[in-house]
Design an enzyme around this catalytic site. Structure first.
Site, PDB file in Angstrom:
ATOM      1  N   GLN A 185      35.471  36.298  50.742  1.00  0.00           N
ATOM      2  CA  GLN A 185      36.439  35.576  49.926  1.00  0.00           C
ATOM      3  C   GLN A 185      37.813  35.602  50.586  1.00  0.00           C
ATOM      4  O   GLN A 185      38.711  34.881  50.183  1.00  0.00           O
ATOM      5  CB  GLN A 185      36.558  36.214  48.543  1.00  0.00           C
ATOM      6  CG  GLN A 185      35.321  36.087  47.684  1.00  0.00           C
ATOM      7  CD  GLN A 185      35.424  36.879  46.403  1.00  0.00           C
ATOM      8  OE1 GLN A 185      34.590  37.747  46.152  1.00  0.00           O
ATOM      9  NE2 GLN A 185      36.431  36.621  45.574  1.00  0.00           N
ATOM     10  N   PHE A 204      32.156  36.741  43.378  1.00  0.00           N
ATOM     11  CA  PHE A 204      32.489  37.407  42.111  1.00  0.00           C
ATOM     12  C   PHE A 204      33.461  38.568  42.287  1.00  0.00           C
ATOM     13  O   PHE A 204      33.484  39.486  41.467  1.00  0.00           O
ATOM     14  CB  PHE A 204      31.211  37.859  41.382  1.00  0.00           C
ATOM     15  CG  PHE A 204      30.231  36.745  41.164  1.00  0.00           C
ATOM     16  CD1 PHE A 204      30.545  35.688  40.314  1.00  0.00           C
ATOM     17  CD2 PHE A 204      29.019  36.712  41.842  1.00  0.00           C
ATOM     18  CE1 PHE A 204      29.654  34.626  40.124  1.00  0.00           C
ATOM     19  CE2 PHE A 204      28.120  35.659  41.658  1.00  0.00           C
ATOM     20  CZ  PHE A 204      28.445  34.621  40.802  1.00  0.00           C
ATOM     21  N   GLU A 220      35.900  40.148  48.174  1.00  0.00           N
ATOM     22  CA  GLU A 220      37.339  39.973  48.383  1.00  0.00           C
ATOM     23  C   GLU A 220      37.809  40.945  49.455  1.00  0.00           C
ATOM     24  O   GLU A 220      38.561  40.591  50.342  1.00  0.00           O
ATOM     25  CB  GLU A 220      38.102  40.188  47.067  1.00  0.00           C
ATOM     26  CG  GLU A 220      39.563  39.790  47.199  1.00  0.00           C
ATOM     27  CD  GLU A 220      40.373  39.964  45.921  1.00  0.00           C
ATOM     28  OE1 GLU A 220      39.791  39.895  44.826  1.00  0.00           O
ATOM     29  OE2 GLU A 220      41.588  40.178  46.038  1.00  0.00           O
ATOM     30  N   ARG A 226      46.018  45.208  36.649  1.00  0.00           N
ATOM     31  CA  ARG A 226      45.601  44.128  35.752  1.00  0.00           C
ATOM     32  C   ARG A 226      45.012  44.692  34.452  1.00  0.00           C
ATOM     33  O   ARG A 226      45.097  44.068  33.400  1.00  0.00           O
ATOM     34  CB  ARG A 226      44.642  43.150  36.426  1.00  0.00           C
ATOM     35  CG  ARG A 226      44.625  41.796  35.717  1.00  0.00           C
ATOM     36  CD  ARG A 226      43.806  40.751  36.456  1.00  0.00           C
ATOM     37  NE  ARG A 226      44.578  39.872  37.299  1.00  0.00           N
ATOM     38  CZ  ARG A 226      45.192  38.751  36.892  1.00  0.00           C
ATOM     39  NH1 ARG A 226      45.141  38.387  35.635  1.00  0.00           N
ATOM     40  NH2 ARG A 226      45.861  38.006  37.740  1.00  0.00           N
ATOM     41  N   PHE A 237      38.899  41.313  37.218  1.00  0.00           N
ATOM     42  CA  PHE A 237      39.772  42.165  38.030  1.00  0.00           C
ATOM     43  C   PHE A 237      40.467  43.255  37.206  1.00  0.00           C
ATOM     44  O   PHE A 237      41.678  43.433  37.276  1.00  0.00           O
ATOM     45  CB  PHE A 237      40.818  41.268  38.715  1.00  0.00           C
ATOM     46  CG  PHE A 237      41.382  41.800  40.000  1.00  0.00           C
ATOM     47  CD1 PHE A 237      40.695  41.671  41.196  1.00  0.00           C
ATOM     48  CD2 PHE A 237      42.623  42.432  40.032  1.00  0.00           C
ATOM     49  CE1 PHE A 237      41.234  42.144  42.390  1.00  0.00           C
ATOM     50  CE2 PHE A 237      43.161  42.914  41.222  1.00  0.00           C
ATOM     51  CZ  PHE A 237      42.466  42.760  42.401  1.00  0.00           C
ATOM     52  N   GLU A 279      37.705  33.180  35.897  1.00  0.00           N
ATOM     53  CA  GLU A 279      37.450  34.495  35.312  1.00  0.00           C
ATOM     54  C   GLU A 279      37.488  34.560  33.781  1.00  0.00           C
ATOM     55  O   GLU A 279      36.693  35.281  33.179  1.00  0.00           O
ATOM     56  CB  GLU A 279      38.461  35.513  35.875  1.00  0.00           C
ATOM     57  CG  GLU A 279      38.280  35.783  37.351  1.00  0.00           C
ATOM     58  CD  GLU A 279      39.489  36.488  37.950  1.00  0.00           C
ATOM     59  OE1 GLU A 279      40.534  35.826  38.127  1.00  0.00           O
ATOM     60  OE2 GLU A 279      39.398  37.692  38.200  1.00  0.00           O
TER      61      GLU A 279
END
Ligand code: MTE
Ligand code: MOS
Length: 749
Positions: A191, A222, A226, A304, A338, A706
Site C-alpha cells: 500500500q 486492508f 501499509e 486514532r 486504524f 474504512e
C-alpha cells in the site's frame, strides 16, 4: 459505474505480484523464522541447508550491506534477528534457491540456538513493567474529576478486544530485479510504494533514485500492507544486491499468518458518568494497546484510538489515556479503521453498561448524546455533524422502534431462539492525523491519439480508487471512461507518496488528478478557441468527446484538437500537487483541526441467537450513510458491504489466538474462521444520507473505505441483547463474541 477491474478479475486476467512473468535466473527466497517468541539468538546453523539441493545462498544479518533496520516510525525493528528474537515468526535468515520448493525445504534444515527468555503477551503486563513503545498519549476536554462528582450515575468497567487477521486474498510478496549500476526495481504488493523504497534504501545503503518500486494492484491490503510489505521487499532487494540476480518471494498463507502482525488487540478501562436525563457528562478511558514486538504503525494507530474514543457523541468532560505496550507478538499494524474501531468499541460498552444498570435501552442514551453542529471533539475540532441526521433519516426509513418491537414479540413467543437489536452510530475523521502526509501528486499525459494516461500515488487494492481517478479525468475532459487508463503506481513517475490508507487515497490523488487535468483542459480550450473562432475560452467546454460552445456541440472533436495542440507545441502533460487545506494538529496541546471532514452514519443491526447451541445469524445491518454525494455508488456500496462484513467478522467469529508462549495457534484457515457467504447478513440496507453540504472530498464524494467497518460493532451488542433476552446475565465485554462465548454466557455452570 462498475469497478474498471471487474472484468479482468472475473476472467482471472488481472495481474498480481505472483503473475508477473519471470526473468531468467530468478532465485526464490524463503525465510527461516524464529520458532520462539523471545530469546537470545546465540547461533544460526545453516550448514545442512547450504548443502541442500538447488540452494544458491543463505543470508543472515551480518551479510547486509546497509543497516539492519526497517522500523519506519521508530527504528526498533531489525530486518533479520541478530542477537535477540522478539516474536515467533521473526525472520532470522533468508534462503535463496532455484525453486520455491527447494527454498522452503532448505529453510526447514536451518537450526537456531536460542536461549529462551520470558515472553510477554499481555499489554497490561508490559505496561506494568514500563515497556512502552512511546510515552503515553492523552486527550483532555473539560474536567472529568469535577464532572464525575456532579453525576447522578457513574459506572466503570473493563473491556477486551482481540486482534484480526487481514486475510487479504493475495499474500505478502515482492520481486526484485537488478538494474544498471547497482539499481534495483522492486515489484511489491504494498500500500506504500514510497515506504518500501525508503526501507529498501536503508537495508541496501542505496539512494532513493536507485530504487524503483512498482505496484500494479493488490489482492487486498486492508492496512496489512501499509508497513508490513516492507520486510519482504527488503528481503528480495537485499538478496538481489548480494547476488545480482532477480529474487522473488510470495509468502504461503501460513507463513503470512505466522510472520505478520494483525489488528491491535486492546484491553481498556472505562468510567462513564451520566446525569438524571441520561446526558453523558463525563468519560474516562484508558487504553492498553498490544503493539507487538516493535513500533511499526502502533503510535498513529494509538492516536486514532484517542481521536475516536467518543465516537459520534458529544461529551463535555473527557480524559482519555493510551499506552502502546511492547509484547512478544508479531508487530501489530494498521487494519481498516486504524485504531478507530478499538476506541469506539469501548464507549459503546460503557453505554451498554449504563443502559443495563439503568434499565433503559442503549439506543436512548446513544440518541440523546449524538454530537451536534458546533460541538467540540476532545481534540478541539468543531463538529459539522450529520450524526443526528443519519439517525433520524435511518429511523424514518427503517423504523428502529418497530424493529425492536418485532424482536421483543419474537422473543416473547420463542423459547430457544432469541433476537437482539442494537444501534451503531459511527463518526470517522478523514485525513491522515499526521498532517504532512495529506498530500498527493498526479501525472497526466494526453497522447496524440487522444487517449489519456494517469499515474498517481494511489494503490488499487480492490477498493476502486483507480476507477474513481479515471472518472475524475474522464469528467474533466468530457471523455468516455474508455479513453482513460490509470497506470501502475510507480515511484519513478510519482515520488514521495503517502501510503494508500486512511480512506484518503481517492480524495488526495483524485484532487491532484483533477488539478492536472484542469490545467491541460485550460490549455486545450485556448487552442480550441482559435479553431472554433470563439470570442472567449470561457464559452467552451468538453463533453462527449467534442468541444461545445455555450453548451452546443461544435464540429471540433477531442482527437483533432489534441493533435492540433501538439503540432502547435502545446504541453499535453501535467504533474500536479494537492495538499489538503485547513488541517493542523498540535501534539503539545493535543488540540487542532486534524480532519478535512468526518463521515457519519447510523446502523441498526439485528441478530438471531440459537440459545441451545450458541450459534447466531445476522439478520440485517441497515444503515443511513453519509456519502456526501457519491461519485460511484456501485463501488461505494461494495465498500459498505465489504466493510460491514469485515467488521462483523472481527466482532463475532474471528479469533486470533496466541498461547501464553506467544505462539500463534490460529495459524491457518482451519483454525481461523472468517465470514463466508453463509455468515454474511441476510440483508444489508444502505440509505444514502441526503444533504448538500460542501465538503473537501473529491467531487464531494466522501471517503468510504474504512467507516462502514464500524457498523459491524453493532453485531456485538445485538448478540449481547439476544443473550440477555434468554437469561438474566451480564456478559463481560470481551470481543469477539464467538459462539463458544455466547454458549458459556447462556448457560452459566
Ligand atoms: N477494499 C478492498 N476491496 N480491499 C482493501 O484492501 N482496504 C481498506 C479500504 N477498502 C481495502 C478496501 C482500507 S484499510 C483503506 S484505508 C481504504 O480502502 C484505502 O483506500 P481508499 O483510500 O481509496 O479508500
Ligand atoms: Mo487503511 S487501515 O488506513 O490501510
Amino acid at each position: 459505474m462498475k469497478n474498471l477491474d471487474s472484468k479482468s478479475h472475473v476472467r482471472g486476467e488481472s495481474v498480481y505480484l505472483d503473475d508477473i512473468p519471470l526473468i531468467q535466473g530468478t532465485l526464490y527466497a524463503c525465510v527461516f523464522d524464529s520458532p520462539v517468541a523471545h530469546g537470545k539468538l546465540n547461533a544460526v546453523d545453516a550448514k545442512e541447508a547450504e548443502q541442500y539441493e538447488g540452494v544458491y545462498k543463505i543470508i543472515t544479518a551480518k551479510d547486509l550491506i546497509g543497516e539492519n533496520q526497517i522500523g519506519g516510525i521508530i527504528p526498533d525493528e531489525p530486518l533479520l534477528a541478530d542477537s535477540e528474537v522478539h516474536f515467533q515468526g521473526m525472520p532470522i535468515a533468508i534462503v535463496l534457491a532455484d525453486s520455491e520448493e527447494n527454498a522452503r525445504k532448505a529453510a526447514k534444515k536451518i537450526a537456531a540456538e536460542i536461549e529462551p527468555l520470558e515472553p510477554v503477551t499481555d499489554p497490561r503486563v508490559a505496561a506494568a513493567k514500563g515497556d512502552l513503545i512511546i510515552p503515553p498519549k492523552k486527550f483532555i476536554l473539560g474536567d472529568t474529576e469535577n464532572a464525575f462528582a456532579t453525576c447522578d450515575h457513574v459506572f466503570a468497567g473493563r473491556t477486551e478486544q482481540n486482534g484480526q487477521e487481514h486475510l487479504y486474498i493475495e499474500t505478502q510478496g515482492a520481486y526484485a530485479v537488478p538494474g544498471e549500476n547497482g539499481a534495483i526495481k522492486v515489484y511489491s504488493s504494498t500500500q506504500g510504494p514510497t515506504a518500501v523504497q525508503r526501507a529498501v534504501c536503508r537495508v541496501t545503503g542505496l539512494a532513493m533514485h536507485q530504487i524503483e518500486v512498482d505496484v500494479q494492484r493488490l489482492g487486498g491490503g486492508f492496512g496489512g500492507k501499509e508497513d508490513q510489505a516492507n520486510a519482504w521487499a527488503c528481503i528480495c532487494a537485499v538478496a538481489t544486491q548480494l547476488t545480482k540476480r532477480p529474487v522473488k518471494y510470495a509468502l504461503h498463507r501460513m507463513e503470512d499468518m505466522r510472520m505478520t502482525g494483525k489488528r491491535h488487540p486492546y484491553s481498556s478501562d472505562y468510567k462513564i458518568g451520566l446525569d438524571k436525563d441520561l446526558n453523558i457528562v463525563a468519560y474516562e478511558v484508558t487504553f492498553y494497546q498490544n503493539a507487538g514486538a516493535s513500533a511499526d504503525l502502533s503510535p498513529p494507530v494509538l492516536e486514532r484510538t484517542l481521536f475516536h474514543c467518543t465516537n459520534s457523541y458529544f461529551i463535555p468532560n473527557v480524559t482519555a489515556t493510551a499506552y502502546s505496550c511492547r509484547t512478544n507478538l508479531p508487530p501489530n499494524t494498521a487494519f481498516r479503521g486504524f485504531g478507530g474501531p478499538q476506541g469506539m468499541f469501548v464507549i459503546e460498552c460503557a453505554i451498554a453498561h449504563a443502559a443495563e444498570k439503568l434499565g433503559v435501552s442503549a439506543a436512548e442514551i446513544q440518541r440523546k448524546n449524538l454530537i451536534f453542529d458546533g460541538e467540540e471533539f476532545p481534540y478541539g475540532q468543531i463538529a459539522e455533524s450529520e450524526a443526528i441526521t443519519t439517525w433520524t433519516q435511518g429511523d424514518e426509513k427503517y423504523n428502529f422502534a418497530q424493529l425492536q418491537k418485532e424482536a421483543d414479540e419474537f422473543n416473547a413467543a420463542s423459547k430457544y431462539f432469541k433476537k437482539g437489536v442494537a444501534m451503531m452510530p459511527v463518526c470517522f475523521g478523514i485525513s491522515f492525523t499526521k498532517t504532512p502526509m495529506n498530500q498527493a501528486r498526479s501525472l497526466v499525459h494526453v497522447y496524440t491519439d487522444g487517449s489519456v494516461a494517469v499515474s498517481t500515488g494511489a494503490v488499487e487494492m480492490g477498493q476502486g480508487v483507480n476507477t474513481k481517478i479515471a472518472q475524475v479525468a474522464a469528467k474533466t475532459f468530457g471523455l468516455p471512461i474508455e479513453k482513460v487508463r490509470v497506470h501502475t503506481t510507480n515511484t519513478q513517475r510519482i515520488a514521495n507518496t503517502s501510503p494508500t490508507a486512511a480512506s484518503a487515497a481517492a480524495d488526495l490523488n483524485g484532487k491532484a488528478t483533477q488539478i492536472a487535468c484542469e490545467t491541460i483542459r485550460t490549455r486545450l480550450l485556448e487552442v480550441a478557441q482559435k479553431l472554433v473562432e470563439s470570442a472567449s475560452a470561457l464559452d467552451l467546454s468538453f463533453a462527449d468527446g467534442f468541444v461545445h460552445r455555450n453548451g452546443e456541440r461544435t464540429s471540433l472533436d477531442w482527437q483533432t484538437l489534441v493533435m492540433d495542440a501538439h503540432l502547435s507545441r502545446v504541453n499535453l502533460s501535467e504533474h500536479a500537487h494537492y495538499a489538503t487545506p485547513g488541517i493542523n494538529f498540535d501534539w503539545t496541546t493535543a488540540k487542532g483541526h486534524p480532519f478535512a471532514y468526518h463521515v457519519y452514519g447510523t446502523a441498526v443491526v439485528g441478530v438471531t441467537v440459537d440459545c441451545l447451541r450458541g450459534r447466531y445469524e445476522v439478520d440485517y445491518v441497515k444503515c443511513c450513510h453519509d456519502f456526501g454525494s457519491s461519485m460511484n455508488t456501485e463501488v461505494d456500496y461494495g465498500q459498505i458491504e465489504g466493510g460491514i462484513v469485515q467488521g462483523l467478522g472481527w466482532m463475532t467469529m474471528e479469533e486470533v489466538f496466541y498461547d501464553t508462549d506467544g505462539k500463534l495457534r490460529s495459524n491457518a484457515l482451519s483454525t481461523y474462521k472468517v465470514p463466508d457467504i453463509y455468515s454474511v447478513p441476510k440483508e444489508i440496507g444502505i440509505l444514502p444520507l441526503e444533504t448538500n453540504r460542501e465538503n473537501l472530498a473529491v467531487l464531494n464524494s466522501k471517503a468510504v473505505g474504512e467507516p462502514p467497518l464500524m457498523y459491524g460493532i453493532g453485531a456485538y451488542f445485538a448478540i449481547r441483547n439476544a443473550v440477555k433476552a434468554f437469561t438474566d446475565c451480564s456478559p463481560d465485554f470481551d470481543a469477539p463474541f464467538t459462539p463458544e462465548k455466547v454458549l458459556l454466557n447462556l448457560h452459566t455452570l
